[in-house]
Design a protein around this motif. Sequence first.
Motif, PDB file in Angstrom:
ATOM      1  N   ARG A 315       0.859  -1.084   0.012  1.00 57.35           N
ATOM      2  CA  ARG A 315       0.104   0.125   0.125  1.00 57.35           C
ATOM      3  C   ARG A 315       0.760   1.227  -0.003  1.00 57.35           C
ATOM      4  NH1 ARG A 315      -3.183  -3.245   3.732  1.00 57.35           N
ATOM      5  NH2 ARG A 315      -2.700  -2.103   5.523  1.00 57.35           N
ATOM      6  N   CYS A 316       1.963   1.125   0.836  1.00 57.12           N
ATOM      7  CA  CYS A 316       2.893   2.237   0.500  1.00 57.12           C
ATOM      8  C   CYS A 316       3.323   2.604  -0.684  1.00 57.12           C
ATOM      9  CB  CYS A 316       4.359   2.023   1.462  1.00 57.12           C
ATOM     10  SG  CYS A 316       4.010   1.969   3.208  1.00 57.12           S
ATOM     11  N   SER A 317       3.762   1.453  -1.627  1.00 51.79           N
ATOM     12  CA  SER A 317       4.240   1.642  -2.901  1.00 51.79           C
ATOM     13  C   SER A 317       3.298   2.232  -3.785  1.00 51.79           C
ATOM     14  CB  SER A 317       4.605   0.179  -3.416  1.00 51.79           C
ATOM     15  OG  SER A 317       4.881   0.337  -4.756  1.00 51.79           O
ATOM     16  N   ASP A 318       1.954   2.037  -3.693  1.00 46.65           N
ATOM     17  CA  ASP A 318       1.044   2.723  -4.392  1.00 46.65           C
ATOM     18  C   ASP A 318       0.951   4.219  -4.205  1.00 46.65           C
ATOM     19  OD1 ASP A 318       0.300   0.238  -5.505  1.00 46.65           O
ATOM     20  OD2 ASP A 318      -1.297  -0.416  -4.084  1.00 46.65           O
ATOM     21  N   VAL A 319       0.610   4.533  -2.885  1.00 47.98           N
ATOM     22  CA  VAL A 319       0.619   5.890  -2.654  1.00 47.98           C
ATOM     23  C   VAL A 319       1.947   6.701  -2.849  1.00 47.98           C
ATOM     24  CG1 VAL A 319       1.553   5.942  -0.163  1.00 47.98           C
ATOM     25  CG2 VAL A 319      -0.173   7.680  -1.156  1.00 47.98           C
ATOM     26  N   ILE A 320       3.085   6.123  -2.877  1.00 50.97           N
ATOM     27  CA  ILE A 320       4.419   6.754  -3.518  1.00 50.97           C
ATOM     28  C   ILE A 320       4.272   7.032  -4.827  1.00 50.97           C
ATOM     29  CG2 ILE A 320       6.801   6.473  -3.491  1.00 50.97           C
ATOM     30  CD1 ILE A 320       6.577   4.673  -0.659  1.00 50.97           C
ATOM     31  N   TRP A 321       3.777   5.756  -5.517  1.00 47.45           N
ATOM     32  CA  TRP A 321       3.905   5.894  -7.116  1.00 47.45           C
ATOM     33  C   TRP A 321       2.720   7.111  -7.494  1.00 47.45           C
ATOM     34  CZ3 TRP A 321       5.978   4.924 -11.293  1.00 47.45           C
ATOM     35  CH2 TRP A 321       5.347   4.931 -12.649  1.00 47.45           C
ATOM     36  N   GLN A 322       1.571   7.265  -6.936  1.00 41.38           N
ATOM     37  CA  GLN A 322       0.704   8.227  -7.002  1.00 41.38           C
ATOM     38  C   GLN A 322       1.055   9.703  -6.879  1.00 41.38           C
ATOM     39  OE1 GLN A 322      -2.627   6.726  -4.728  1.00 41.38           O
ATOM     40  NE2 GLN A 322      -2.773   5.144  -5.912  1.00 41.38           N
ATOM     41  N   ARG A 323       1.856   9.733  -5.542  1.00 42.96           N
ATOM     42  CA  ARG A 323       2.167  11.017  -5.369  1.00 42.96           C
ATOM     43  C   ARG A 323       3.667  11.476  -5.017  1.00 42.96           C
ATOM     44  NH1 ARG A 323      -1.606  10.962   0.024  1.00 42.96           N
ATOM     45  NH2 ARG A 323      -0.245  12.728   0.539  1.00 42.96           N
ATOM     46  N   GLY A 324       4.443  10.737  -5.410  1.00 42.08           N
ATOM     47  CA  GLY A 324       5.852  10.600  -5.140  1.00 42.08           C
ATOM     48  C   GLY A 324       6.741  11.585  -5.870  1.00 42.08           C
ATOM     49  N   LEU A 325       6.260  12.271  -7.094  1.00 40.50           N
ATOM     50  CA  LEU A 325       6.930  13.130  -7.604  1.00 40.50           C
ATOM     51  C   LEU A 325       6.957  14.668  -7.194  1.00 40.50           C
ATOM     52  CD1 LEU A 325       6.281  11.926 -11.550  1.00 40.50           C
ATOM     53  CD2 LEU A 325       8.164  11.277 -10.024  1.00 40.50           C
ATOM     54  N   LEU A 326       7.833  14.636  -6.322  1.00 42.17           N
ATOM     55  CA  LEU A 326       7.756  15.821  -5.295  1.00 42.17           C
ATOM     56  C   LEU A 326       8.248  17.123  -5.896  1.00 42.17           C
ATOM     57  CD1 LEU A 326       8.759  14.003  -2.067  1.00 42.17           C
ATOM     58  CD2 LEU A 326       6.499  14.450  -2.852  1.00 42.17           C
ATOM     59  N   LYS A 327       7.413  18.198  -5.644  1.00 40.57           N
ATOM     60  CA  LYS A 327       7.893  19.536  -5.991  1.00 40.57           C
ATOM     61  C   LYS A 327       8.921  19.903  -5.028  1.00 40.57           C
ATOM     62  CE  LYS A 327       3.319  21.060  -7.930  1.00 40.57           C
ATOM     63  NZ  LYS A 327       2.239  21.787  -7.844  1.00 40.57           N
ATOM     64  N   LYS A 328       9.060  19.316  -4.034  1.00 40.66           N
ATOM     65  CA  LYS A 328      10.125  19.748  -3.089  1.00 40.66           C
ATOM     66  C   LYS A 328      11.494  19.378  -3.705  1.00 40.66           C
ATOM     67  CE  LYS A 328      10.892  20.014   2.008  1.00 40.66           C
ATOM     68  NZ  LYS A 328      10.182  19.862   3.112  1.00 40.66           N
ATOM     69  N   GLY A 329      11.622  18.410  -4.582  1.00 42.78           N
ATOM     70  CA  GLY A 329      13.039  18.305  -5.277  1.00 42.78           C
ATOM     71  C   GLY A 329      13.174  16.676  -5.530  1.00 42.78           C
ATOM     72  N   TYR A 330      14.518  16.578  -5.801  1.00 40.77           N
ATOM     73  CA  TYR A 330      15.056  15.315  -6.440  1.00 40.77           C
ATOM     74  C   TYR A 330      15.734  14.535  -5.429  1.00 40.77           C
ATOM     75  CZ  TYR A 330      14.164  17.964 -10.651  1.00 40.77           C
ATOM     76  OH  TYR A 330      13.872  18.739 -11.526  1.00 40.77           O
ATOM     77  N   GLY A 331      15.952  14.974  -4.154  1.00 35.67           N
ATOM     78  CA  GLY A 331      16.942  14.260  -3.061  1.00 35.67           C
ATOM     79  C   GLY A 331      16.268  13.056  -2.624  1.00 35.67           C
ATOM     80  N   ILE A 332      17.136  12.624  -1.790  1.00 34.82           N
ATOM     81  CA  ILE A 332      16.858  11.230  -0.866  1.00 34.82           C
ATOM     82  C   ILE A 332      15.899  11.274   0.217  1.00 34.82           C
ATOM     83  CG2 ILE A 332      18.389   9.762  -2.325  1.00 34.82           C
ATOM     84  CD1 ILE A 332      20.098   9.760   0.036  1.00 34.82           C
ATOM     85  N   CYS A 333      16.399  12.319   1.011  1.00 29.68           N
ATOM     86  CA  CYS A 333      15.563  12.568   2.215  1.00 29.68           C
ATOM     87  C   CYS A 333      14.018  13.011   2.106  1.00 29.68           C
ATOM     88  CB  CYS A 333      16.314  13.916   3.159  1.00 29.68           C
ATOM     89  SG  CYS A 333      15.521  14.092   4.678  1.00 29.68           S
ATOM     90  N   HIS A 334      13.799  14.178   1.239  1.00 34.31           N
ATOM     91  CA  HIS A 334      12.411  14.654   0.994  1.00 34.31           C
ATOM     92  C   HIS A 334      12.161  14.775  -0.367  1.00 34.31           C
ATOM     93  CE1 HIS A 334      15.061  17.577   3.009  1.00 34.31           C
ATOM     94  NE2 HIS A 334      14.515  18.151   1.918  1.00 34.31           N
ATOM     95  N   GLY A 335      12.920  13.904  -1.260  1.00 29.04           N
ATOM     96  CA  GLY A 335      12.455  14.206  -2.709  1.00 29.04           C
ATOM     97  C   GLY A 335      12.350  12.843  -3.583  1.00 29.04           C
ATOM     98  N   VAL A 336      12.338  12.744  -4.888  1.00 27.46           N
ATOM     99  CA  VAL A 336      11.815  11.982  -5.514  1.00 27.46           C
ATOM    100  C   VAL A 336      12.792  10.557  -5.618  1.00 27.46           C
ATOM    101  CG1 VAL A 336      11.497  11.233  -8.046  1.00 27.46           C
ATOM    102  CG2 VAL A 336      10.992  13.388  -7.264  1.00 27.46           C
ATOM    103  N   SER A 337      14.168  10.896  -5.356  1.00 31.71           N
ATOM    104  CA  SER A 337      15.166   9.721  -5.308  1.00 31.71           C
ATOM    105  C   SER A 337      14.881   8.818  -4.061  1.00 31.71           C
ATOM    106  CB  SER A 337      16.696  10.436  -5.180  1.00 31.71           C
ATOM    107  OG  SER A 337      16.902  11.020  -6.611  1.00 31.71           O
ATOM    108  N   GLY A 338      14.629   9.454  -2.920  1.00 29.35           N
ATOM    109  CA  GLY A 338      14.250   8.908  -1.612  1.00 29.35           C
ATOM    110  C   GLY A 338      12.989   8.039  -1.800  1.00 29.35           C
ATOM    111  N   ASN A 339      12.196   8.403  -2.625  1.00 30.03           N
ATOM    112  CA  ASN A 339      10.670   7.711  -2.958  1.00 30.03           C
ATOM    113  C   ASN A 339      11.091   6.693  -3.825  1.00 30.03           C
ATOM    114  OD1 ASN A 339       9.331   9.444  -1.322  1.00 30.03           O
ATOM    115  ND2 ASN A 339       8.597  10.667  -2.685  1.00 30.03           N
ATOM    116  N   GLY A 340      11.942   6.832  -4.811  1.00 33.58           N
ATOM    117  CA  GLY A 340      12.291   5.687  -5.914  1.00 33.58           C
ATOM    118  C   GLY A 340      13.128   4.597  -4.972  1.00 33.58           C
ATOM    119  N   TYR A 341      13.877   4.872  -3.831  1.00 34.43           N
ATOM    120  CA  TYR A 341      14.257   3.781  -3.149  1.00 34.43           C
ATOM    121  C   TYR A 341      13.404   3.103  -2.256  1.00 34.43           C
ATOM    122  CZ  TYR A 341      19.568   4.794  -3.121  1.00 34.43           C
ATOM    123  OH  TYR A 341      20.710   4.899  -3.325  1.00 34.43           O
ATOM    124  N   ALA A 342      12.180   3.400  -2.043  1.00 29.27           N
ATOM    125  CA  ALA A 342      11.056   2.444  -1.582  1.00 29.27           C
ATOM    126  C   ALA A 342      10.839   1.418  -2.459  1.00 29.27           C
ATOM    127  CB  ALA A 342      10.064   3.459  -1.051  1.00 29.27           C
TER     128      ALA A 342
END
Length: 411
Positions: A315-342
């Motif tokens: 279920r985490c994967s699904d919400v990350i896929w839907q809402r994980g392309l973040l305007k906050k940036g590309y990083g791994i802490c609070h960005g798209v790359s960190g969401n990709g790691y999930a």
Amino acid sequence: MSEREFKNSYPDYNESFKIYDPDTGRLINEIEGPLMENVFILLQTLEKHLASDIDWSDSSVYTGTSGIALLYFRFLDVKLCEGKKDFLKDALSFVEPVIPYLKKKRFSFLCGVSGPLAIASVLFHRKGLEKESIDLTRRLENLERDVCANSSENPDELLYGRAGYLFSLLYLEKHLPVDEEDDTRQNIIREVIKAILESGQFMSKKFKNTHGIPLYYEWHDKAYIGAAHGFSGILYMLLQAKRFLTEEQLDTLIRPTIDFIVSLQYPSGNFPSSIGSPTDRLVHWCHGAPGVVHLLLLAHETFPGESKYLESARRCSDVIWQRGLLKKGYGICHGVSGNGYAQLRLFQVTREAKYLYRAVKFAEWCFDYGKHGCRTPDRPLSLFEGFAGTIYYLLDLLEPLNSAFPAFQLF
């Protein structure tokens, strides 16, 4: 469109998509080639800016020079990158100069002195400088008394606290051989675990076990859930050290606390930033499903026979896929790359191509670094906020079964 994320316009996975060769564990050439190309395009850009903009006053792994060293260290172990640069020399050049100036203000791997000490120790070992490596290891281990002291100034969380120091010790266990008769480090690990568990039990009793859990943790008077400051980061680090835990500790302290975390999952699949928070907003590694998923998957592997942890992770994967392309940036802490790691971690555990596909699409989005109108981070070159972390993520995708979220995942 949400104020926090861009619309994900990628089609979701279907079985007609070819992603990787299960026999080799490698991505297909049509994906691997552009990925490799973009790793070095971004690295070239990073190095251009590092030459003029590096802040030597910040030695941390999170936003400073030691995080850059960790990136170069990762290049050393990626077979496709062999011979392209002297990555060991590059790594040492960003951590060795700061060692004499480290101050014992904080003890964690990410934001304290133990990160630079651990990284430099391992790099010196790789270079064959054993005395220098051992000296730094001893400096790190000698922090244990201060870390375990019963003080309100010693939090338990990952970013600044005891869990972050525990990672430093486990990092040394992974990378540096130890004489079987020398159990010094293992005893220190046990003491740190003991301090974390006793702190959680004390806090649970202090708040009269309000939530019915045996372990309770706060940081700045909030009971955070996520990986950076909360339960997930602490419990995840303890599970990574599970060979030092008893079955009783796993079953009576850690497992019931994880079950409580699972019970907080929103219908969307996301998690609150802290206990009692009513808002389903943050889909970051530091706060939200992208960090909690790592705990869920390790719980799935630690407690076989339970399906709820893997189901929650999906279920985490699904919400990350839907809402994980973040305007906050590309990083791994609070960005798209960190969401990709999930997504990448879900692939490692399940071997289901859907999750690798999602991880790849997030990486491809990062190929256009800086072109989406994202917020510029405070430390734009850094491992956890900026360029270096995105490169690390793309690099890890080149070996998807051997990757690990930096400064967090050990295997």
